[in-house]
Motif scaffolding. Structure first.
Motif, PDB file in Angstrom:
ATOM      1  N   UNK A  82      -2.334   7.607  15.796  1.00  0.00           N
ATOM      2  CA  UNK A  82      -2.577   6.423  14.980  1.00  0.00           C
ATOM      3  C   UNK A  82      -3.480   6.760  13.807  1.00  0.00           C
ATOM      4  N   UNK A  83      -3.085   6.275  12.621  1.00  0.00           N
ATOM      5  CA  UNK A  83      -3.889   6.401  11.410  1.00  0.00           C
ATOM      6  C   UNK A  83      -4.291   4.999  10.979  1.00  0.00           C
ATOM      7  N   UNK A  84      -5.519   4.849  10.509  1.00  0.00           N
ATOM      8  CA  UNK A  84      -5.983   3.524  10.110  1.00  0.00           C
ATOM      9  C   UNK A  84      -7.100   3.635   9.075  1.00  0.00           C
ATOM     10  N   UNK A  85      -7.331   2.534   8.399  1.00  0.00           N
ATOM     11  CA  UNK A  85      -8.462   2.401   7.478  1.00  0.00           C
ATOM     12  C   UNK A  85      -9.237   1.162   7.888  1.00  0.00           C
TER      13      UNK A  85
ATOM     14  N   UNK B  66       0.832  -1.208   0.000  1.00  0.00           N
ATOM     15  CA  UNK B  66       0.000   0.000   0.000  1.00  0.00           C
ATOM     16  C   UNK B  66       0.865   1.255   0.000  1.00  0.00           C
ATOM     17  N   UNK B  67       0.569   2.161  -0.912  1.00  0.00           N
ATOM     18  CA  UNK B  67       1.225   3.469  -0.888  1.00  0.00           C
ATOM     19  C   UNK B  67       0.795   4.269   0.343  1.00  0.00           C
ATOM     20  N   UNK B  68      -0.386   3.959   0.868  1.00  0.00           N
ATOM     21  CA  UNK B  68      -0.886   4.678   2.044  1.00  0.00           C
ATOM     22  C   UNK B  68       0.023   4.490   3.254  1.00  0.00           C
ATOM     23  N   UNK B  69       0.835   3.466   3.252  1.00  0.00           N
ATOM     24  CA  UNK B  69       1.767   3.257   4.357  1.00  0.00           C
ATOM     25  C   UNK B  69       2.832   4.355   4.413  1.00  0.00           C
ATOM     26  N   UNK B  70       2.971   5.115   3.331  1.00  0.00           N
ATOM     27  CA  UNK B  70       3.968   6.190   3.275  1.00  0.00           C
ATOM     28  C   UNK B  70       3.339   7.570   3.451  1.00  0.00           C
ATOM     29  N   UNK B  71       2.071   7.619   3.838  1.00  0.00           N
ATOM     30  CA  UNK B  71       1.374   8.897   3.963  1.00  0.00           C
ATOM     31  C   UNK B  71       2.068   9.849   4.935  1.00  0.00           C
ATOM     32  N   UNK B  72       2.014  11.130   4.584  1.00  0.00           N
ATOM     33  CA  UNK B  72       2.428  12.206   5.487  1.00  0.00           C
ATOM     34  C   UNK B  72       1.226  13.113   5.720  1.00  0.00           C
ATOM     35  N   UNK B  73       1.395  14.145   6.535  1.00  0.00           N
ATOM     36  CA  UNK B  73       0.285  15.052   6.835  1.00  0.00           C
ATOM     37  C   UNK B  73      -0.315  15.657   5.570  1.00  0.00           C
ATOM     38  N   UNK B  74       0.510  15.921   4.566  1.00  0.00           N
ATOM     39  CA  UNK B  74       0.038  16.586   3.349  1.00  0.00           C
ATOM     40  C   UNK B  74      -0.972  15.753   2.578  1.00  0.00           C
ATOM     41  N   UNK B  75      -1.010  14.468   2.809  1.00  0.00           N
ATOM     42  CA  UNK B  75      -1.921  13.599   2.053  1.00  0.00           C
ATOM     43  C   UNK B  75      -3.377  13.932   2.305  1.00  0.00           C
TER      44      UNK B  75
ATOM     45  N   UNK C  80     -10.197  12.370  -0.279  1.00  0.00           N
ATOM     46  CA  UNK C  80      -8.814  12.132  -0.697  1.00  0.00           C
ATOM     47  C   UNK C  80      -8.885  11.490  -2.075  1.00  0.00           C
ATOM     48  N   UNK C  81      -8.872  12.294  -3.162  1.00  0.00           N
ATOM     49  CA  UNK C  81      -9.126  11.774  -4.508  1.00  0.00           C
ATOM     50  C   UNK C  81      -8.228  10.617  -4.910  1.00  0.00           C
ATOM     51  N   UNK C  82      -6.998  10.612  -4.441  1.00  0.00           N
ATOM     52  CA  UNK C  82      -6.063   9.569  -4.862  1.00  0.00           C
ATOM     53  C   UNK C  82      -6.140   8.323  -3.985  1.00  0.00           C
ATOM     54  N   UNK C  83      -7.116   8.290  -3.076  1.00  0.00           N
ATOM     55  CA  UNK C  83      -7.150   7.202  -2.115  1.00  0.00           C
ATOM     56  C   UNK C  83      -7.299   5.834  -2.782  1.00  0.00           C
ATOM     57  N   UNK C  84      -8.047   5.782  -3.872  1.00  0.00           N
ATOM     58  CA  UNK C  84      -8.288   4.498  -4.531  1.00  0.00           C
ATOM     59  C   UNK C  84      -7.005   3.859  -5.032  1.00  0.00           C
ATOM     60  N   UNK C  85      -5.967   4.657  -5.236  1.00  0.00           N
ATOM     61  CA  UNK C  85      -4.687   4.115  -5.680  1.00  0.00           C
ATOM     62  C   UNK C  85      -3.731   3.891  -4.518  1.00  0.00           C
TER      63      UNK C  85
END
Length: 560
Positions: free
Chosen positions: A450-453, A249-258, A315-320
């Motif tokens: 903590x951030x989660x989906x 998952x690219x989401x594992x690299x998320x920062x605040x800007x995401x 978050x428009x890019x979330x699907x990717x």
């Protein structure tokens, strides 16, 4: 005070807290925080800044505690603390500030952070910049409203308009306190409500809360196929911690800007997405993520606001950025499309946020993947009511109103025999996923930011229980999400898409509860394995062309 109580002939609507009453006796501690020695747990006993002690300590007080309360509160002393705070919450802010100057005891009550948080969110919504405390935050924004009324007029409530007209800024400047320098200590003030809230906001996590991890863990090396997961965990309703499902998952690299995309394609402050921040007892607001993170990283609330956002389109890019793990891709409720109740959420919160014990709605199962931080999970099977939780005859669930409070007062009871053999606990770290079976009680505590989906879903394993709940409302401790006719709509859509046969739909919607057998559900995988279809990276639950000939004992068709 008599005037204040008699000023209005309108009855005061009181809403006592749902918090379970707990009486705790603690030793008085010095002004400096001291580490608790008991068992070397590393817990922190925090002295209240104004000298408030738990109600149990009143037994050992040699003075007249009732005189402290009477002299400090006047006739307001007759009200229980939770009712008194509810009454204070309904007062205009200038009255609160003035009351706080009448006595030390009233200063303590009118300085409760939750009271000022309620006032701030009511007046300004989520358009706020947090300022060290909620009282400071309110006063700063109220002051800014006077300087720039064109920016705030649309937010002003009748309370604030009346207060502003009655008490201009120049008259209030001398009574807005600087809490950081306030030297108020009250001897003989005992309050479970005030002390427990302070303790929950400032106590540290005890090390013995983290030592038990008895939930089954599936490592990357022992990766399961969807069929194995279904048979071993979904059908048996067994919680499990899974490694490796989010490795790509690219989401594992998320920062605040995401989290700060423009929602309308225009640059400017008003274009930023706003996320749902709330606590489950007092509501919440919608905040820009940058404002929320500023708050989350500097607050000291007993129930911090928690991002629980169902609208992933923000978050428009979330699907990717992430994909539903293959173990959970067969979700029967996706047949409802846009009519489906909320089922997926972005979760983000600081340490001490989380959710109290509950069952997920509509008998859905769920998976929860941590992107950053750590979560402490506690689960109990449907028939075991957790310690500290009481269930009323109508299904109403009463329990402490914040997760830390539950840990401080009830966690040790999980060692009792009636809970020990049933409870499942784990710490879920970044990149790991927890599976929550439908109907299980579960509580979650974030141990750090903590951030989660998370997604809720319905599979063949819990479809009969879901339909039974939607029709009969059993168990009453579970929430119904969606319209009252959701059961009929759901089943009809499954028949129309070809997921189930009409005969099985009739059985699900019969007046009596369905008589589905686990063994029959388990056979679905074997019988329909030859009907798997290749439908791309996000498979639908399309009916296999040969599935129409399957018997009623295998009423589902899969497309993987």
């Amino acid at each position: 005070f008599f005037f204040l109580n008699q000023a209005s002939n309108e009855p005061v609507v009181m809403n006592p807290s749902k918090k379970a009453h707990v009486t705790a006796t603690v030793e008085a501690v010095s002004e400096r925080d001291e580490e608790e020695e008991e068992g070397g747990t590393g817990a922190l006993v925090v002295s209240h800044p104004y000298g408030v002690l738990p109600a149990g300590n009143e037994l050992f007080f040699e003075g007249d505690s009732q005189a402290t309360r009477r002299n400090g509160l006047g006739v307001l002393a007759m009200l229980p603390d939770n009712v008194l705070l509810d009454v204070l919450t309904r007062m205009p802010f200038d009255v609160l500030l003035k009351l706080g100057m009448v006595s030390k005891v009233l200063y303590v009550y009118t300085s409760v952070p939750a009271l000022w948080r309620s006032l701030t969110l009511r007046e300004f919504g989520g358009d706020i910049k947090y300022q060290s405390t909620w009282k400071h935050t309110f006063c700063r924004h109220w002051h800014n409203r006077q300087k720039e009324p064109h920016r705030f007029d649309r937010q002003a409530t009748k309370h604030s308009q009346d207060a502003t007209a009655a008490t201009p800024l120049r008259k209030l400047q001398g009574i807005v306190p600087n809490d950081d320098q306030a030297q108020v200590r009250v001897e003989g003030l005992f309050s479970e409500v005030l002390y427990d809230a302070w303790l929950a906001a400032h106590a540290t996590v005890r090390s013995d809360w983290l030592t038990r991890n008895n939930m089954t863990r599936v490592t990357r090396e022992d990766a399961l196929t969807p069929q194995q997961f279904y048979e071993q965990y979904e059908i048996t309703q067994t919680p499990v911690l899974l490694e490796g499902l989010a490795d790509e998952w690219m989401a594992m690299q998320w920062t605040d800007d995401a989290f700060e995309p423009w929602t309308n394609g225009e640059e400017g402050e008003e274009g930023l997405a706003r996320y749902a921040a709330f606590d489950e007892y007092t509501g919440g607001c919608h905040m820009r993520m940058s404002d929320y993170l500023t708050y989350a990283r500097s607050q000291s609330d007993d129930r911090p606001l928690y991002i629980f956002e169902p609208d992933m389109a923000k978050i428009p890019s979330l699907s990717t950025m992430y994909r539903i793990p293959s173990l959970f891709q067969f979700d029967m409720m996706d047949v409802l499309g846009e009519a489906r109740p909320d089922y997926r959420w972005l979760l983000l919160g600081p340490a001490r946020t989380g959710t109290n014990f509950h069952m997920d709605p509509n008998h859905t199962s769920a998976w929860n993947t941590v992107l950053k931080g750590r979560k402490k999970w506690i689960m109990l099977p449907p028939h075991v009511v957790p310690p500290g939780v009481t269930v009323q005859a109508d299904g109403t669930v009463n329990q402490p109103d914040n997760v830390m409070d539950w840990f401080l007062h009830y966690y040790q009871q999980l060692r009792l025999p009636e809970f020990r053999q049933h409870v499942r606990e784990c710490i879920c770290s970044a990149g790991e996923t927890v599976f929550i079976p439908d109907g299980w009680w579960h509580l979650v505590l974030n141990l750090e930011e903590t951030w989660a989906i998370t997604h809720n879903f319905i599979s063949p394993a819990n479809l009969p229980r879901c339909i039974h709940f939607l029709r009969f409302g059993e168990p009453a401790t579970m929430n119904h999400a969606g319209p009252s006719d959701l059961a009929t709509t759901f089943v009809s859509a499954l028949v129309a898409r070809g997921d189930i046969k009409q005969e099985y739909a009739d059985e699900l919607l019969a007046k009596q509860p369905p008589s589905s057998k686990k063994s029959a559900l388990a056979s679905v995988w074997t019988t329909l394995s030859t009907h798997k279809a290749s439908t791309g990276p996000t498979p639908s639950v399309a009916m296999a062309t040969t599935a129409a000939s399957t018997s009623l004992s295998t009423p589902f068709s899969f497309g993987f």
